[in-house]
Design a protein around this motif. Structure first.
Motif, PDB file in Angstrom:
ATOM      1  N   LYS A  12      38.942  52.319  53.160  1.00 18.66           N
ATOM      2  CA  LYS A  12      37.836  52.343  52.202  1.00 18.66           C
ATOM      3  C   LYS A  12      38.340  52.429  50.760  1.00 18.66           C
ATOM      4  O   LYS A  12      37.590  52.139  49.826  1.00 18.66           O
ATOM      5  N   ALA A  13      39.579  52.825  50.570  1.00 14.12           N
ATOM      6  CA  ALA A  13      40.176  52.899  49.235  1.00 14.12           C
ATOM      7  C   ALA A  13      41.009  51.645  49.009  1.00 14.12           C
ATOM      8  O   ALA A  13      41.972  51.387  49.733  1.00 14.12           O
ATOM      9  N   ARG A  14      40.623  50.858  48.017  1.00 16.92           N
ATOM     10  CA  ARG A  14      41.320  49.615  47.710  1.00 16.92           C
ATOM     11  C   ARG A  14      41.634  49.568  46.220  1.00 16.92           C
ATOM     12  O   ARG A  14      40.857  50.054  45.394  1.00 16.92           O
ATOM     13  N   THR A  15      42.757  48.983  45.878  1.00 20.05           N
ATOM     14  CA  THR A  15      43.144  48.930  44.475  1.00 20.05           C
ATOM     15  C   THR A  15      44.059  47.752  44.213  1.00 20.05           C
ATOM     16  O   THR A  15      44.763  47.280  45.111  1.00 20.05           O
ATOM     17  N   ALA A  16      44.045  47.298  42.975  1.00 22.84           N
ATOM     18  CA  ALA A  16      44.962  46.242  42.550  1.00 22.84           C
ATOM     19  C   ALA A  16      45.234  46.392  41.063  1.00 22.84           C
ATOM     20  O   ALA A  16      44.308  46.568  40.266  1.00 22.84           O
ATOM     21  N   ASN A  17      46.499  46.354  40.703  1.00 22.56           N
ATOM     22  CA  ASN A  17      46.857  46.278  39.293  1.00 22.56           C
ATOM     23  C   ASN A  17      46.872  44.806  38.877  1.00 22.56           C
ATOM     24  O   ASN A  17      46.780  43.908  39.704  1.00 22.56           O
ATOM     25  N   TYR A  18      46.952  44.567  37.580  1.00 17.68           N
ATOM     26  CA  TYR A  18      46.907  43.218  37.012  1.00 17.68           C
ATOM     27  C   TYR A  18      45.653  42.464  37.442  1.00 17.68           C
ATOM     28  O   TYR A  18      45.683  41.263  37.686  1.00 17.68           O
ATOM     29  N   VAL A  19      44.552  43.189  37.509  1.00 22.37           N
ATOM     30  CA  VAL A  19      43.233  42.597  37.734  1.00 22.37           C
ATOM     31  C   VAL A  19      42.318  43.147  36.644  1.00 22.37           C
ATOM     32  O   VAL A  19      42.167  44.364  36.525  1.00 22.37           O
ATOM     33  N   GLU A  20      41.706  42.270  35.869  1.00 29.89           N
ATOM     34  CA  GLU A  20      40.896  42.705  34.734  1.00 29.89           C
ATOM     35  C   GLU A  20      39.422  42.399  34.947  1.00 29.89           C
ATOM     36  O   GLU A  20      39.059  41.441  35.631  1.00 29.89           O
ATOM     37  N   ALA A  21      38.584  43.227  34.357  1.00 31.87           N
ATOM     38  CA  ALA A  21      37.145  42.988  34.344  1.00 31.87           C
ATOM     39  C   ALA A  21      36.825  42.166  33.103  1.00 31.87           C
ATOM     40  O   ALA A  21      37.068  42.619  31.978  1.00 31.87           O
ATOM     41  N   ILE A  22      36.271  40.965  33.290  1.00 29.57           N
ATOM     42  CA  ILE A  22      36.083  40.057  32.154  1.00 29.57           C
ATOM     43  C   ILE A  22      34.620  39.765  31.864  1.00 29.57           C
ATOM     44  O   ILE A  22      34.316  39.073  30.885  1.00 29.57           O
ATOM     45  N   GLY A  23      33.700  40.287  32.687  1.00 27.55           N
ATOM     46  CA  GLY A  23      32.297  40.039  32.393  1.00 27.55           C
ATOM     47  C   GLY A  23      31.381  40.536  33.485  1.00 27.55           C
ATOM     48  O   GLY A  23      31.822  41.155  34.466  1.00 27.55           O
ATOM     49  N   ALA A  24      30.094  40.265  33.295  1.00 27.18           N
ATOM     50  CA  ALA A  24      29.081  40.634  34.276  1.00 27.18           C
ATOM     51  C   ALA A  24      28.310  39.388  34.690  1.00 27.18           C
ATOM     52  O   ALA A  24      28.094  38.480  33.881  1.00 27.18           O
ATOM     53  N   GLU A  25      27.903  39.374  35.933  1.00 26.34           N
ATOM     54  CA  GLU A  25      27.129  38.265  36.486  1.00 26.34           C
ATOM     55  C   GLU A  25      26.053  38.861  37.375  1.00 26.34           C
ATOM     56  O   GLU A  25      26.309  39.186  38.527  1.00 26.34           O
ATOM     57  N   GLY A  26      24.877  39.068  36.805  1.00 21.57           N
ATOM     58  CA  GLY A  26      23.831  39.766  37.546  1.00 21.57           C
ATOM     59  C   GLY A  26      24.226  41.212  37.763  1.00 21.57           C
ATOM     60  O   GLY A  26      24.553  41.933  36.814  1.00 21.57           O
ATOM     61  N   ASP A  27      24.231  41.644  39.019  1.00 21.44           N
ATOM     62  CA  ASP A  27      24.640  43.011  39.366  1.00 21.44           C
ATOM     63  C   ASP A  27      26.140  43.116  39.627  1.00 21.44           C
ATOM     64  O   ASP A  27      26.619  44.191  40.006  1.00 21.44           O
ATOM     65  N   ALA A  28      26.860  42.030  39.438  1.00 24.85           N
ATOM     66  CA  ALA A  28      28.281  42.001  39.800  1.00 24.85           C
ATOM     67  C   ALA A  28      29.185  42.051  38.576  1.00 24.85           C
ATOM     68  O   ALA A  28      28.816  41.614  37.478  1.00 24.85           O
ATOM     69  N   VAL A  29      30.379  42.591  38.780  1.00 24.09           N
ATOM     70  CA  VAL A  29      31.438  42.558  37.770  1.00 24.09           C
ATOM     71  C   VAL A  29      32.337  41.374  38.071  1.00 24.09           C
ATOM     72  O   VAL A  29      32.749  41.167  39.227  1.00 24.09           O
ATOM     73  N   VAL A  30      32.627  40.580  37.052  1.00 24.98           N
ATOM     74  CA  VAL A  30      33.533  39.438  37.221  1.00 24.98           C
ATOM     75  C   VAL A  30      34.960  39.927  36.976  1.00 24.98           C
ATOM     76  O   VAL A  30      35.264  40.488  35.918  1.00 24.98           O
ATOM     77  N   LEU A  31      35.816  39.698  37.973  1.00 29.84           N
ATOM     78  CA  LEU A  31      37.211  40.125  37.890  1.00 29.84           C
ATOM     79  C   LEU A  31      38.128  38.912  37.836  1.00 29.84           C
ATOM     80  O   LEU A  31      37.806  37.857  38.375  1.00 29.84           O
ATOM     81  N   ARG A  32      39.268  39.108  37.205  1.00 26.44           N
ATOM     82  CA  ARG A  32      40.270  38.051  37.129  1.00 26.44           C
ATOM     83  C   ARG A  32      41.633  38.612  37.501  1.00 26.44           C
ATOM     84  O   ARG A  32      42.073  39.621  36.929  1.00 26.44           O
ATOM     85  N   ASP A  33      42.282  37.968  38.448  1.00 24.47           N
ATOM     86  CA  ASP A  33      43.652  38.318  38.818  1.00 24.47           C
ATOM     87  C   ASP A  33      44.576  37.634  37.824  1.00 24.47           C
ATOM     88  O   ASP A  33      44.681  36.406  37.802  1.00 24.47           O
TER      89      ASP A  33
END
Length: 607
Positions: free
Chosen positions: A236-257
């Protein structure tokens, strides 16, 4: 800004479109690494969680661990490496904040002292007691100006604090240590005893006051221990470095690797913004304009100066300079750390230690140790960062609150997703802050806490031996294959997690060998470190180890580590070239270390 600085800023802007990077920069490496990392794929393939934490500094990581321990489905993403922003630019202190008493921040001081005492117990492998001495050159100075500063929070004309004022402050400081305190109370001595203990002090010293705080020897590895603790709770615990939050799309966060260039969305019931001094910039990227932050820049230098190291007599020298700034000089990892500045800063610009700040630091050393010579060739490392302080108007930087608060808003334009933004926070209080932030998050989820972190040891601090006999026993139990000396080094370096490193080394017995350029490390040990969420060569030299910090990263070491990193990660020749170029520019621009990416010759540091 010179041509090189413009080049670095342009590189940052090109590769990090949502906001300027918090200390280092990374390359969008679509041509270098097309494959999505397994930890990123685990998020992309199941893009739903109860909580999404954006920002993997110490407070984001601490909150990630706390929520994971409660069984929450939680994702943590960090646009750079873990603890590579403000969390990598601290004074390496776990301290109660004696000077915050003058600001009237009694709640913060009490919490800080209690958390200092707690971390000495929970993370004894990295957090160590630090005797701290204040040299005092007058008896009554500051008695009239201190109450005015307390009442107005204006710095006014700098005035050195005299013995009476410091005595009153330390008595109050001691009073906060009574609950669970495990460090000695302060001591006051006169000139004769002061100079007997610290003979290189200015001869006009009248008194010294010594109290105890703590130092964190390797903060980046302590942060990594917390990440590993969280992941150990289960899937249930997940993580990643070098992944950025670049925006919102409705109820979602847009991420970029940032390694593969892939973008994807993640939805969560609660979004938590723990991006430190870049909180407002992150909120803007997510569609919510805020003006919470007002950070200040703090820089440090690390010196290889044996005379200064010896002059500190194993403890920190802590004082207020004649310009009103707080100064620290203390031995750390075999070198001497000198800091710090407190300057207004723009989080949209990279923070670097300037030559003017270096001159200032040299003046500080001369102020308290007038006969000790320091100069630029002795600098083995320099660094700078922006403190995640709240907006403060015309309040002097030294009087800006170091406390924290949590702001709750709706996420973007969502009618259902809640957002929490952390304003402020510091290393010392990360556990208590994370507990507070986790509790607020649990309340939004309609859940209650099931696991307390108050007495839960961290990473390699679990079962860490704290007496000579206990150390000998641990070494005997784990060092049969490596020998006592090597096992002791690994225990000091990784705490009881050294057992995992030893296991890797023993498994690679036929191929493991000491590094030709740095025999204190071995090839299998470096391979182990490369498996700790390393994405770039700079992660290895700056945060998985203290090789750069202590000045051990010369050209030959850089070359050997580059080859080992490439072999461990399966990098192509093209990727290795890019990694060397990125690391070399990073080391030069942010840390004053010059190595040649083309594998020729180099000097040890910028002088």
């Amino acid at each position: 800004m010179n041509v090189v600085e413009l080049y670095v800023v342009a590189w940052i802007a090109k590769t990090q479109p949502s906001r300027e990077h918090e200390g280092e920069y990374t390359v969008s490496s679509q041509s270098q690494q097309a494959e999505v990392r397994p930890n990123v794929e685990s998020i992309r393939s199941n893009p739903r969680a109860q909580v999404l934490i954006v920002g993997g500094g110490i407070n984001g990581i601490g909150t990630f661990r706390d929520l994971a321990l409660q069984g929450v489905d939680v994702i943590l993403v960090e646009r750079g490496d873990y603890a590579s922003g403000a969390s990598s630019a601290s004074s390496h202190m776990i301290h109660g904040g004696v000077r915050y008493l003058e600001n009237g921040e009694f709640r913060l001081v009490r919490e800080s002292v209690q958390e200092r005492n707690r971390l000495l117990r929970l993370a004894p492998h990295y957090v160590k007691p630090l005797p701290t001495t204040i040299p005092i050159f007058s008896t009554f100075s500051g008695i009239l100006s201190a109450p005015l500063r307390f009442l107005t929070h204006k710095q006014g004309k700098p005035k050195e604090r005299g013995a009476l004022l410091i005595k009153v402050g330390l008595m109050g400081y001691d009073s906060f240590s009574r609950d669970g305190g495990n460090v000695p109370r302060h001591k006051f001595v006169g000139r004769k005893k002061s100079l007997a203990k610290l003979p290189k002090l200015r001869p006009d010293v009248k008194y010294t006051a010594t109290y105890y705080d703590a130092a964190v020897e390797n903060p980046e590895r302590l942060a990594l221990d917390l990440v590993q603790d969280a992941l150990a709770t289960g899937p249930k615990a997940r993580t990643a470095n070098y992944v950025e939050a670049i925006g919102a799309e409705g109820d979602a966060v847009v991420l970029r690797d940032t390694l593969s260039g892939e973008t994807f969305t993640v939805t969560a019931d609660v979004v938590v913004n723990t991006t430190g001094p870049w909180t407002d910039l992150t909120n803007a990227a997510l569609g919510e304009a805020t003006k919470y932050m007002g950070g200040t820049k703090g820089s440090h230098i690390v010196l290889d100066n044996q005379e200064l190291f010896d002059a500190c007599a194993g403890g920190e020298v802590f004082f207020e300079n004649n310009d009103g700034r707080i100064v620290l000089i203390y031995p750390l990892n075999g070198r001497v750390l000198v800091g710090t500045t407190d300057l207004e800063a723009d989080p949209a610009q990279p923070a670097v230690c300037t030559e003017e700040e270096v001159d200032y630091f040299f003046g500080l050393v001369k102020h308290v140790f007038p006969t000790i010579h320091v100069d630029r060739p002795q600098i083995v490392y320099r660094y700078s960062g922006i403190r995640p302080l709240p907006g403060h108007g015309d309040t002097a930087p030294g009087f800006v609150s170091r406390d924290y608060r949590i702001e709750q808003t709706s996420f973007a334009k969502s009618a259902t997703v809640k957002q929490l933004s952390l304003v402020g926070g510091k290393w010392t209080t990360f556990r208590a802050l994370s507990e507070h932030l986790a509790n607020d998050t649990l309340a939004l989820l309609g859940k209650t806490r099931t696991v307390s972190t108050v007495d839960l040891q961290i990473g390699g601090g679990v079962g860490f031996p704290q007496t000579p006999a206990a150390v000998a026993s641990w070494v005997k139990a784990h060092g049969a294959d490596l020998g006592e000396a090597r096992t002791r080094i690994l225990l000091a370096r990784y705490g009881t997690n050294a057992a995992k490193v030893i296991e890797r080394i023993v498994a690679a017995e036929e191929t493991d060998a000491p590094l030709a350029t740095l025999p204190g490390y071995s090839t299998a040990e470096v391979e182990f470190l490369m498996g700790e969420h390393v994405a770039h060569l700079s992660d290895l030299v700056l945060r998985r180890s203290i090789i750069a910090f202590v000045g051990s990263l010369d050209q030959a070491v850089f070359d050997e580590l580059s080859e080992l990193a490439a072999a461990a990660q399966g990098w192509s020749a093209e990727r290795l070239t890019a990694e060397r170029e990125l690391a070399a520019e990073n080391l030069r621009f942010f840390h004053g270390i010059v190595v040649d990416a083309a594998n020729t010759t180099a000097t040890a540091a910028v002088n």
